[in-house]
Design a protein around this motif. Structure first.
Motif, PDB file in Angstrom:
ATOM      1  N   MET A 100      32.368  42.478  36.632  1.00  0.00           N
ATOM      2  CA  MET A 100      33.124  43.701  36.363  1.00  0.00           C
ATOM      3  C   MET A 100      34.415  43.793  37.176  1.00  0.00           C
ATOM      4  O   MET A 100      35.316  44.560  36.818  1.00  0.00           O
ATOM      5  CB  MET A 100      32.258  44.939  36.657  1.00  0.00           C
ATOM      6  CG  MET A 100      31.120  45.153  35.685  1.00  0.00           C
ATOM      7  SD  MET A 100      30.132  46.617  36.077  1.00  0.00           S
ATOM      8  CE  MET A 100      31.285  47.940  35.656  1.00  0.00           C
ATOM      9  N   PHE A 101      34.514  43.018  38.299  1.00  0.00           N
ATOM     10  CA  PHE A 101      35.609  43.252  39.232  1.00  0.00           C
ATOM     11  C   PHE A 101      36.424  41.988  39.489  1.00  0.00           C
ATOM     12  O   PHE A 101      35.884  40.886  39.514  1.00  0.00           O
ATOM     13  CB  PHE A 101      35.050  43.774  40.559  1.00  0.00           C
ATOM     14  CG  PHE A 101      34.282  45.054  40.426  1.00  0.00           C
ATOM     15  CD1 PHE A 101      34.940  46.252  40.235  1.00  0.00           C
ATOM     16  CD2 PHE A 101      32.889  45.051  40.462  1.00  0.00           C
ATOM     17  CE1 PHE A 101      34.232  47.444  40.092  1.00  0.00           C
ATOM     18  CE2 PHE A 101      32.172  46.226  40.324  1.00  0.00           C
ATOM     19  CZ  PHE A 101      32.844  47.431  40.135  1.00  0.00           C
ATOM     20  N   ARG A 137      36.041  51.163  36.819  1.00  0.00           N
ATOM     21  CA  ARG A 137      34.985  50.148  36.859  1.00  0.00           C
ATOM     22  C   ARG A 137      33.913  50.507  37.890  1.00  0.00           C
ATOM     23  O   ARG A 137      32.716  50.302  37.655  1.00  0.00           O
ATOM     24  CB  ARG A 137      35.590  48.785  37.206  1.00  0.00           C
ATOM     25  CG  ARG A 137      36.531  48.232  36.146  1.00  0.00           C
ATOM     26  CD  ARG A 137      37.168  46.946  36.644  1.00  0.00           C
ATOM     27  NE  ARG A 137      38.126  46.406  35.674  1.00  0.00           N
ATOM     28  CZ  ARG A 137      38.806  45.293  35.846  1.00  0.00           C
ATOM     29  NH1 ARG A 137      38.665  44.598  36.965  1.00  0.00           N
ATOM     30  NH2 ARG A 137      39.637  44.865  34.922  1.00  0.00           N
ATOM     31  N   ASP A 182      42.241  51.777  36.973  1.00  0.00           N
ATOM     32  CA  ASP A 182      41.371  50.842  36.255  1.00  0.00           C
ATOM     33  C   ASP A 182      40.203  50.389  37.131  1.00  0.00           C
ATOM     34  O   ASP A 182      39.058  50.312  36.663  1.00  0.00           O
ATOM     35  CB  ASP A 182      42.173  49.625  35.792  1.00  0.00           C
ATOM     36  CG  ASP A 182      43.108  49.954  34.640  1.00  0.00           C
ATOM     37  OD1 ASP A 182      42.955  51.048  34.049  1.00  0.00           O
ATOM     38  OD2 ASP A 182      43.979  49.129  34.335  1.00  0.00           O
ATOM     39  N   ASN A 183      40.498  50.083  38.376  1.00  0.00           N
ATOM     40  CA  ASN A 183      39.439  49.636  39.269  1.00  0.00           C
ATOM     41  C   ASN A 183      38.455  50.755  39.596  1.00  0.00           C
ATOM     42  O   ASN A 183      37.238  50.541  39.666  1.00  0.00           O
ATOM     43  CB  ASN A 183      40.041  49.074  40.560  1.00  0.00           C
ATOM     44  CG  ASN A 183      40.755  47.757  40.343  1.00  0.00           C
ATOM     45  OD1 ASN A 183      40.430  47.010  39.418  1.00  0.00           O
ATOM     46  ND2 ASN A 183      41.748  47.465  41.175  1.00  0.00           N
ATOM     47  N   CYS A 237      38.566  38.434  35.183  1.00  0.00           N
ATOM     48  CA  CYS A 237      38.077  39.785  35.503  1.00  0.00           C
ATOM     49  C   CYS A 237      39.204  40.656  36.057  1.00  0.00           C
ATOM     50  O   CYS A 237      40.133  40.156  36.676  1.00  0.00           O
ATOM     51  CB  CYS A 237      36.943  39.710  36.514  1.00  0.00           C
ATOM     52  SG  CYS A 237      35.481  38.856  35.902  1.00  0.00           S
ATOM     53  N   THR A 284      29.744  41.437  29.454  1.00  0.00           N
ATOM     54  CA  THR A 284      30.569  40.482  30.220  1.00  0.00           C
ATOM     55  C   THR A 284      29.948  39.089  30.265  1.00  0.00           C
ATOM     56  O   THR A 284      30.437  38.224  31.000  1.00  0.00           O
ATOM     57  CB  THR A 284      30.759  40.992  31.662  1.00  0.00           C
ATOM     58  OG1 THR A 284      29.477  41.198  32.269  1.00  0.00           O
ATOM     59  CG2 THR A 284      31.545  42.293  31.685  1.00  0.00           C
TER      60      THR A 284
END
Length: 546
Positions: A474-475, A240, A236-237, A546, A538
């Motif tokens: 995003m993180f 991103r 998932d990371n 996040c 976002t």
């Protein structure tokens, strides 16, 4: 006490973070703004064209090491805290920049001078690689959810303040001591000035506390122990990170650096606009850009990050080719008229023509074809190439012809002399056929030129203004510094940093002074497609979600 309960604390956070970042951008940008001077001081052993390519390549080398700095200081920021990381980065950047001002020249130290310059340039790139992410994250983690775009817009504007400071110091020094003294020793002044800026920025940042998000993470015992593995080893990371790079950062590297850096090369080298005029135009662009970053960050708080950034990308795509043609017509109408009235042709054996991509300026490009093409490209002359059945190389300007000899096998000094002599002969024939040596300010259409340049500024700021907020959102906090910094510096460092030197190669290959624009156009179009397909909105998202 949080930012919501202490209104003035947010202003202090923004001022200290933005000022420190502006000082680092100043340190980094003075090199790019002095590329022509640097080429003469540190690469005097090369012919002028090769020396400029080497200087542009060295400018790119600083960018190339930014991802390494992003990884190093990303780990520091996610493990030990945001404040400590960007205190180290600003100190490293300031020290390296100051040291450049103390370097010996090629004339006094030979090859040792450019070798030391390369080393310091690498240190600059590593430092800047850790700076931006830390400052943007620090401000974003203090800002209210509904004002994060406007708050981080000040971090984005710090790039313009840094560039503006660099241009103003260079212009003031040139004006004060004169061009001859500036070329001899005055170029050192902007670099040495960084010591003062370093002291101010370290003092300001030392007074800041750790960001509330990281402080809470540390209190809860949730600080990551392996930020690299967590950021890039978890699916998932990693997804991103890839979206951040392809949907945002490819366009950022293309649009922003085409507007503020390749534009300088195009105006100065391709169109022959005098360097002081180029500096003044960049100052105007930079002054206009500073409030626009904050405006578009604010706008993204209202309508969303994605539509504002994609709008900037689409405007850039619409501008690239027609915009640069209008810039040429406005800045040097005599050159455009000469291209139309008296086209230039290179007749040669195409098998002897090299791809003149030389990021570090060490290739000789000694064939007759390469000498002819590089001479024309350096003068900003478009040309077409045709096959020569007798294996000889000639440059035709209308009905006049210049024979070009090969430099294969010649030692360096003799090759340099041959290239200089060939360039002089070609220049004389071009001048006789109406090609101006430099742009005439009296014939330039300044209102049109400035208007088109400012349209590019709008595109660049619309993309860059909301960008810090979008990337931060995003993180997750645990890996935010590491995961955000790497795609940012891959985009700006590799896509943006290599634009000038790659653009020169494309011009030399094709003979078209506008061919370099295919490079930013490709990366901008790639980001538009990826943003429309994969980038999620976002705006206003709480960072803890996040």
């Amino acid at each position: 006490m949080t930012a919501e309960h202490k209104p003035w604390s947010m202003a202090r956070v923004i001022i200290a973070s933005s000022a420190g970042t502006a000082f680092e951008w100043y340190d980094f940008f003075i090199f790019g703004s002095l590329a022509t001077t640097i080429s003469k001081v540190f690469f005097a052993g090369l012919d002028p064209t090769a020396a400029l390519i080497a200087a542009l390549g060295l400018f790119a080398a600083g960018f190339a090491f930014r991802p390494l700095g992003a990884i190093i200081f990303g780990v520091v920021g996610d493990r030990l805290g945001r404040k400590g990381a960007f205190l180290v980065t600003v100190s490293l950047m300031g020290a390296a920049t100051f040291a450049i001002g103390l370097l010996p020249t090629y004339a006094s130290a030979g090859a040792v001078a450019p070798a030391l310059l390369i080393f310091l340039r690498i240190l600059q790139g590593i430092a800047l690689g850790g700076e931006y992410g830390g400052a943007a994250i620090y401000v974003a983690e203090h800002a209210p959810n509904d004002k994060r775009g406007a708050a981080t817009g000040w971090i984005q504007s710090s790039a313009s303040f840094g560039l503006l400071a660099a241009l103003l110091v260079i212009l003031a020094t040139r004006t004060w001591i004169g061009e001859e003294a500036f070329a001899a020793w005055g170029w050192r002044v902007p670099f040495l000035m960084s010591l003062v800026l370093l002291g101010i920025s370290v003092w300001m940042r030392a007074k800041l506390a750790e960001s509330p998000a990281f402080k809470k993470l540390k209190e809860d015992g949730q600080v990551t122990k392996a930020p690299l593995r967590e950021a890039f080893g978890q699916r998932d990371n990693l997804h991103r990170v890839l979206v951040a790079f392809f949907a945002i950062m490819c366009a950022q590297g293309a649009v922003w650096y085409a507007t503020f850096f390749y534009m300088q090369v195009f105006l100065g080298r391709s169109l022959g606009v005098p360097e002081p005029t180029v500096n003044l135009l960049l100052i105007i662009m930079t002054l206009v850009s500073a409030p626009l970053y904050v405006f578009f960050g604010w706008l993204s708080d209202r309508v969303g990050r994605k539509p504002v950034m994609v709008g900037g990308m689409l405007l850039a795509l619409a501008l690239y080719f027609p915009g640069f043609h209008l810039i040429a017509q406005a800045a040097n109408p005599a050159l455009v008229a000469a291209h139309r009235a008296t086209p230039v042709t290179v007749s040669t054996n195409l098998a002897n023509c090299a791809v003149q991509f030389d990021p570090i300026g060490t290739a000789k490009f000694s064939s007759a074809c390469d000498i002819a093409k590089s001479a024309l490209a350096a003068k900003g002359i478009s040309y077409r190439t045709k096959f020569s059945p007798d294996d000889r190389t000639r440059v035709f300007v209308g009905r006049e012809m210049v024979a070009v000899s090969s430099g294969d096998g010649l030692p360096g000094p003799e090759l340099k002399a041959l290239k200089t002599e060939t360039g002089t002969r070609i220049g004389a024939v071009l001048a006789a056929n109406g090609y101006p040596k430099t742009a005439d300010p009296a014939s330039a259409n300044m209102p049109l030129l400035i208007a088109v340049l400012l349209l590019f500024v709008v595109a660049a700021t619309a993309l860059y203004g909301p960008q810090a907020a979008a990337l931060v959102e995003m993180f997750p906090t645990r890996i935010r510094y590491t995961a955000m910094s790497l795609p940012y510096h891959l985009g700006t460092g590799w896509v943006g940093g290599f634009l000038p030197v790659t653009g020169f190669a494309l011009v030399a290959i094709t003979g078209n002074i506008y061919a370099a624009l295919w490079y930013p156009l490709f990366f901008t179009a790639l980001s538009v497609v990826c943003a429309l397909l994969f980038l999620k909105e976002t705006r206003g998202k709480p960072l803890e979600e996040c």
